[in-house]
Design a protein around this motif. Structure first.
Motif, PDB file in Angstrom:
ATOM      1  N   GLY A  31      43.945  41.495  34.938  1.00 52.79           N
ATOM      2  CA  GLY A  31      43.424  41.850  36.347  1.00 52.79           C
ATOM      3  C   GLY A  31      44.145  42.976  36.695  1.00 52.79           C
ATOM      4  O   GLY A  31      44.917  43.819  36.114  1.00 52.79           O
ATOM      5  N   ILE A  32      43.506  43.555  37.902  1.00 52.58           N
ATOM      6  CA  ILE A  32      43.900  44.465  38.636  1.00 52.58           C
ATOM      7  C   ILE A  32      44.230  44.127  40.142  1.00 52.58           C
ATOM      8  O   ILE A  32      43.255  43.489  40.642  1.00 52.58           O
ATOM      9  CB  ILE A  32      42.918  45.693  38.205  1.00 52.58           C
ATOM     10  CG1 ILE A  32      43.980  46.891  38.819  1.00 52.58           C
ATOM     11  CG2 ILE A  32      41.644  45.629  39.050  1.00 52.58           C
ATOM     12  CD1 ILE A  32      43.081  48.262  38.697  1.00 52.58           C
ATOM     13  N   GLU A  33      45.186  44.526  40.736  1.00 49.77           N
ATOM     14  CA  GLU A  33      45.452  44.097  42.287  1.00 49.77           C
ATOM     15  C   GLU A  33      45.353  45.843  43.189  1.00 49.77           C
ATOM     16  O   GLU A  33      46.051  46.716  42.633  1.00 49.77           O
ATOM     17  CB  GLU A  33      46.781  43.714  42.230  1.00 49.77           C
ATOM     18  CG  GLU A  33      47.263  43.465  43.765  1.00 49.77           C
ATOM     19  CD  GLU A  33      48.704  42.872  43.959  1.00 49.77           C
ATOM     20  OE1 GLU A  33      48.874  42.253  44.837  1.00 49.77           O
ATOM     21  OE2 GLU A  33      49.571  43.273  42.899  1.00 49.77           O
ATOM     22  N   ARG A  34      44.468  45.801  44.109  1.00 49.71           N
ATOM     23  CA  ARG A  34      44.510  46.942  44.845  1.00 49.71           C
ATOM     24  C   ARG A  34      45.346  46.453  46.152  1.00 49.71           C
ATOM     25  O   ARG A  34      45.130  45.468  46.945  1.00 49.71           O
ATOM     26  CB  ARG A  34      42.862  47.018  45.157  1.00 49.71           C
ATOM     27  CG  ARG A  34      42.905  48.368  46.236  1.00 49.71           C
ATOM     28  CD  ARG A  34      41.166  48.515  46.441  1.00 49.71           C
ATOM     29  NE  ARG A  34      40.856  49.714  47.232  1.00 49.71           N
ATOM     30  CZ  ARG A  34      40.238  49.343  48.311  1.00 49.71           C
ATOM     31  NH1 ARG A  34      39.773  48.121  48.820  1.00 49.71           N
ATOM     32  NH2 ARG A  34      39.995  50.593  49.095  1.00 49.71           N
ATOM     33  N   CYS A  35      46.015  47.364  46.448  1.00 47.80           N
ATOM     34  CA  CYS A  35      46.894  47.412  47.859  1.00 47.80           C
ATOM     35  C   CYS A  35      46.642  48.659  48.616  1.00 47.80           C
ATOM     36  O   CYS A  35      46.910  49.741  47.994  1.00 47.80           O
ATOM     37  CB  CYS A  35      48.448  47.052  47.475  1.00 47.80           C
ATOM     38  SG  CYS A  35      48.903  45.968  46.372  1.00 47.80           S
ATOM     39  N   LEU A  36      46.374  48.440  49.803  1.00 53.56           N
ATOM     40  CA  LEU A  36      46.399  49.280  50.792  1.00 53.56           C
ATOM     41  C   LEU A  36      47.848  49.529  51.387  1.00 53.56           C
ATOM     42  O   LEU A  36      48.325  48.639  52.016  1.00 53.56           O
ATOM     43  CB  LEU A  36      45.207  49.103  51.966  1.00 53.56           C
ATOM     44  CG  LEU A  36      43.733  49.112  51.449  1.00 53.56           C
ATOM     45  CD1 LEU A  36      43.102  48.648  52.394  1.00 53.56           C
ATOM     46  CD2 LEU A  36      43.256  50.303  50.916  1.00 53.56           C
ATOM     47  N   PRO A  37      48.080  50.753  51.790  1.00 60.66           N
ATOM     48  CA  PRO A  37      49.345  50.983  52.672  1.00 60.66           C
ATOM     49  C   PRO A  37      49.081  50.521  54.130  1.00 60.66           C
ATOM     50  O   PRO A  37      48.127  50.352  54.363  1.00 60.66           O
ATOM     51  CB  PRO A  37      49.543  52.485  52.672  1.00 60.66           C
ATOM     52  CG  PRO A  37      48.579  53.103  51.699  1.00 60.66           C
ATOM     53  CD  PRO A  37      47.482  51.999  51.357  1.00 60.66           C
ATOM     54  N   ARG A  43      44.403  51.431  60.555  1.00 55.17           N
ATOM     55  CA  ARG A  43      43.169  52.529  60.915  1.00 55.17           C
ATOM     56  C   ARG A  43      41.634  51.650  60.243  1.00 55.17           C
ATOM     57  O   ARG A  43      41.496  51.373  59.435  1.00 55.17           O
ATOM     58  CB  ARG A  43      43.230  53.811  59.965  1.00 55.17           C
ATOM     59  CG  ARG A  43      44.320  54.556  60.686  1.00 55.17           C
ATOM     60  CD  ARG A  43      44.582  55.893  59.992  1.00 55.17           C
ATOM     61  NE  ARG A  43      44.895  55.517  58.521  1.00 55.17           N
ATOM     62  CZ  ARG A  43      45.166  56.445  57.532  1.00 55.17           C
ATOM     63  NH1 ARG A  43      45.213  57.637  57.855  1.00 55.17           N
ATOM     64  NH2 ARG A  43      45.355  55.967  56.205  1.00 55.17           N
ATOM     65  N   SER A  44      40.953  51.786  61.396  1.00 60.69           N
ATOM     66  CA  SER A  44      39.424  51.221  61.090  1.00 60.69           C
ATOM     67  C   SER A  44      38.810  52.192  60.685  1.00 60.69           C
ATOM     68  O   SER A  44      38.388  53.659  61.288  1.00 60.69           O
ATOM     69  CB  SER A  44      39.008  50.245  62.165  1.00 60.69           C
ATOM     70  OG  SER A  44      38.767  51.166  63.233  1.00 60.69           O
ATOM     71  N   GLY A  45      37.808  52.210  59.463  1.00 58.42           N
ATOM     72  CA  GLY A  45      36.865  53.291  59.234  1.00 58.42           C
ATOM     73  C   GLY A  45      37.477  54.364  58.448  1.00 58.42           C
ATOM     74  O   GLY A  45      36.676  55.127  57.972  1.00 58.42           O
ATOM     75  N   ALA A  46      38.867  54.691  58.393  1.00 58.09           N
ATOM     76  CA  ALA A  46      39.267  55.861  57.855  1.00 58.09           C
ATOM     77  C   ALA A  46      39.318  55.286  56.408  1.00 58.09           C
ATOM     78  O   ALA A  46      39.888  54.257  55.888  1.00 58.09           O
ATOM     79  CB  ALA A  46      40.607  56.109  58.422  1.00 58.09           C
ATOM     80  N   ALA A  47      39.062  56.353  55.430  1.00 58.86           N
ATOM     81  CA  ALA A  47      39.378  55.999  53.995  1.00 58.86           C
ATOM     82  C   ALA A  47      40.849  56.304  53.646  1.00 58.86           C
ATOM     83  O   ALA A  47      41.586  57.091  54.157  1.00 58.86           O
ATOM     84  CB  ALA A  47      38.598  57.352  53.065  1.00 58.86           C
ATOM     85  N   ALA A  48      41.317  54.994  53.103  1.00 56.22           N
ATOM     86  CA  ALA A  48      42.800  55.063  52.730  1.00 56.22           C
ATOM     87  C   ALA A  48      43.095  55.030  51.404  1.00 56.22           C
ATOM     88  O   ALA A  48      42.226  54.726  50.510  1.00 56.22           O
ATOM     89  CB  ALA A  48      43.280  53.750  53.376  1.00 56.22           C
ATOM     90  N   ALA A  49      44.239  55.836  50.914  1.00 56.27           N
ATOM     91  CA  ALA A  49      44.478  56.017  49.788  1.00 56.27           C
ATOM     92  C   ALA A  49      45.094  54.535  49.250  1.00 56.27           C
ATOM     93  O   ALA A  49      46.120  53.967  49.621  1.00 56.27           O
ATOM     94  CB  ALA A  49      45.595  57.105  49.411  1.00 56.27           C
TER      95      ALA A  49
END
Length: 71
Positions: A31-37, A43-49
């Motif tokens: 699998g792959i895990e996606r983690c947002l900082p 922040r809502s609506g902002a594209a996050a890395a």
């Protein structure tokens, strides 16, 4: 994280695992895990890395060591 919440976040694909072979030893990418900082979640609506990590099964790892790494 509760098991119920974890199951809601999983996205099964039906695709087979990816096997990595090196120096006579194999590991299985399951699998792959996606983690947002943390600041990106606020922040809502902002594209996050996002950061991504592979979820790997290593059958050569001792069971006790594997259980310790999951806690």
């Amino acid at each position: 994280m509760s098991l119920a919440l974890l199951l809601l976040l999983l996205l099964p694909t039906g695709k087979p695992p990816l096997y990595l072979q090196h120096e006579g030893h194999s590991r299985t990418v399951v699998g792959i895990e996606r983690c947002l900082p943390p600041q990106a979640e606020a922040r809502s609506g902002a594209a996050a890395a996002a950061e991504y990590s592979l979820v790997i099964l290593d059958p050569g790892m001792p069971a006790a060591e594997l259980l310790g790494s999951l806690r």
